[in-house]
Design an enzyme around this catalytic site. Structure first.
Site, PDB file in Angstrom:
ATOM      1  N   THR A  34       0.739  -1.276  -0.232  1.00  0.00           N
ATOM      2  CA  THR A  34       0.045   0.145  -0.187  1.00  0.00           C
ATOM      3  C   THR A  34       0.869   1.146   0.052  1.00  0.00           C
ATOM      4  OG1 THR A  34      -0.306   0.225   2.436  1.00  0.00           O
ATOM      5  CG2 THR A  34      -1.780  -1.267   1.440  1.00  0.00           C
ATOM      6  N   GLY A  35       0.530   2.311  -0.320  1.00  0.00           N
ATOM      7  CA  GLY A  35       1.111   3.399  -0.649  1.00  0.00           C
ATOM      8  C   GLY A  35       2.265   3.516  -1.416  1.00  0.00           C
ATOM      9  N   ALA A  36       2.080   2.687  -2.545  1.00  0.00           N
ATOM     10  CA  ALA A  36       3.174   2.309  -3.674  1.00  0.00           C
ATOM     11  C   ALA A  36       3.541   3.432  -4.624  1.00  0.00           C
ATOM     12  CB  ALA A  36       2.724   1.019  -4.097  1.00  0.00           C
ATOM     13  N   SER A  37       2.752   4.247  -4.890  1.00  0.00           N
ATOM     14  CA  SER A  37       3.085   5.425  -5.785  1.00  0.00           C
ATOM     15  C   SER A  37       4.224   6.328  -5.554  1.00  0.00           C
ATOM     16  CB  SER A  37       1.732   6.325  -5.956  1.00  0.00           C
ATOM     17  OG  SER A  37       1.556   6.823  -4.879  1.00  0.00           O
ATOM     18  N   SER A  38       4.614   6.438  -4.494  1.00  0.00           N
ATOM     19  CA  SER A  38       5.911   7.241  -4.132  1.00  0.00           C
ATOM     20  C   SER A  38       6.700   6.653  -2.665  1.00  0.00           C
ATOM     21  CB  SER A  38       5.232   8.577  -3.930  1.00  0.00           C
ATOM     22  OG  SER A  38       4.560   8.800  -2.686  1.00  0.00           O
ATOM     23  N   ILE A  40       8.603   5.375   0.085  1.00  0.00           N
ATOM     24  CA  ILE A  40       9.040   3.953   0.644  1.00  0.00           C
ATOM     25  C   ILE A  40       8.487   2.751  -0.284  1.00  0.00           C
ATOM     26  CG2 ILE A  40       9.245   2.507   2.422  1.00  0.00           C
ATOM     27  CD1 ILE A  40       9.322   4.986   4.146  1.00  0.00           C
ATOM     28  N   GLY A  41       7.091   3.162  -0.589  1.00  0.00           N
ATOM     29  CA  GLY A  41       6.251   1.827  -1.087  1.00  0.00           C
ATOM     30  C   GLY A  41       6.934   1.762  -2.571  1.00  0.00           C
ATOM     31  N   TYR A 181      -1.090  12.856  14.164  1.00  0.00           N
ATOM     32  CA  TYR A 181      -0.305  11.826  13.508  1.00  0.00           C
ATOM     33  C   TYR A 181       0.072  10.758  14.564  1.00  0.00           C
ATOM     34  CZ  TYR A 181       3.686   9.510  11.445  1.00  0.00           C
ATOM     35  OH  TYR A 181       4.459   8.647  11.007  1.00  0.00           O
TER      36      TYR A 181
END
Length: 284
Positions: A34-38, A40-41, A181
């Site tokens: 998940t969060g693979a567009s920028s 760490i992912g 956060y």
């Protein structure tokens, strides 16, 4: 990987990553990130794709996911990359992702819960912004929780692994201006650690990765971080990739225990000093 300053080289020593062991661990496996567009992912997707893993990448920005998919497939012709753009905070889109995954020939063997949202804002600037807390709770806690609840049965059947990308703040004194956060990250971290013994008993490996500050687009709006020591996203991806074949339960910087001791011994002094420091800053 970006060049480090002398201090950064001390704080973030080189990770001993064996791509051969990673290739063996990923052989015949499917990894959901998940969060693979920028950030760490994205870097983890490049690394896992290069080492032969079948990938399921999800994030909100479809055009960025397509670019990541193209880059992986250009570098590794045999790479298998499926993408699904979704805002995981939206229940309908999350269910659509679950439906998409169920239709794939192979279910995820490894889930990397990486998507996150960071907000730095003083509490007195948040009095009419309750939605900031709703957003951070949604993306940092309830979304990954709901995603995993739908995937746990298949992870159990294939002896899978869940890797949670957390933060060193979970072990340190909470800092002002980060209440939304830190509270949301703590909620998921607590759930994950509480559920881990049950998951482990069912044959699902669990790994918590407690990262320091990482140089990603998420921290860009915070000017104070421009000159702060920070790990590169590529380095963070290597740590996570190594956890895939070691199945280590907890990963954290070598110096974090010293920070924990300082937090324990200095809690009272910090609680007295923090309001004074904030008042001085407001007077400037």
């Amino acid at each position: 990987m970006k060049s480090y300053s002398v201090l950064e080289r001390i704080l973030f020593p080189r990770t001993r990553l064996s791509e051969m062991k990673l290739k063996e661990a990923l052989s015949g496996k499917t990894v959901l990130i998940t969060g693979a567009s920028s950030g760490i992912g994205e870097q983890l997707a490049y690394l896992a794709g290069r080492c032969g893993g079948s990938l399921i990448l999800t994030a909100r920005r479809e055009e960025k996911l397509l670019a990541v998919k193209r880059s992986i497939e250009e570098e590794a012709e045999r790479a298998k990359v499926s993408i699904f753009s979704a805002d995981l905070r939206d229940a309908a889109q999350l269910e659509a992702l679950h439906a998409f995954i169920r239709e794939l020939p192979n279910q995820p063997d490894i889930v990397v819960s990486n998507a996150g949202l960071s907000i730095r804002r003083a509490i007195f600037d948040s009095l009419d912004r309750a939605h900031d807390f709703d957003r951070t709770i949604a993306i940092n806690y309830t979304s990954p929780l709901r995603l995993l609840l739908g995937l746990i049965p298949s992870l159990r059947s294939n002896g899978g692994q869940i890797i949670n990308i957390s933060t060193i703040n979970m072990s340190l004194i909470p800092f002002p201006h980060w209440s939304a956060y830190q509270a949301s990250k703590a909620a998921f971290d607590t759930w994950f650690r509480s559920a881990a013994p049950e998951l482990n008993a069912a044959g699902i490996a669990t790994t918590s990765v407690y990262l320091p500050l990482v140089r990603t687009p998420m921290i860009a709006p915070t000017k104070a971080y421009e000159s702060s020591p920070a790990m590169s996203a590529e380095h963070a991806a290597q740590l996570i990739a190594r956890a895939i074949y070691t199945r280590q339960r907890r990963i954290r910087p070598w110096w974090l225990p010293f920070g924990e001791l300082a937090s324990l011994w200095g809690r009272g002094a910090w609680e007295r000093a923090a309001p004074l420091l904030l008042r001085r800053r407001e007077r400037r």
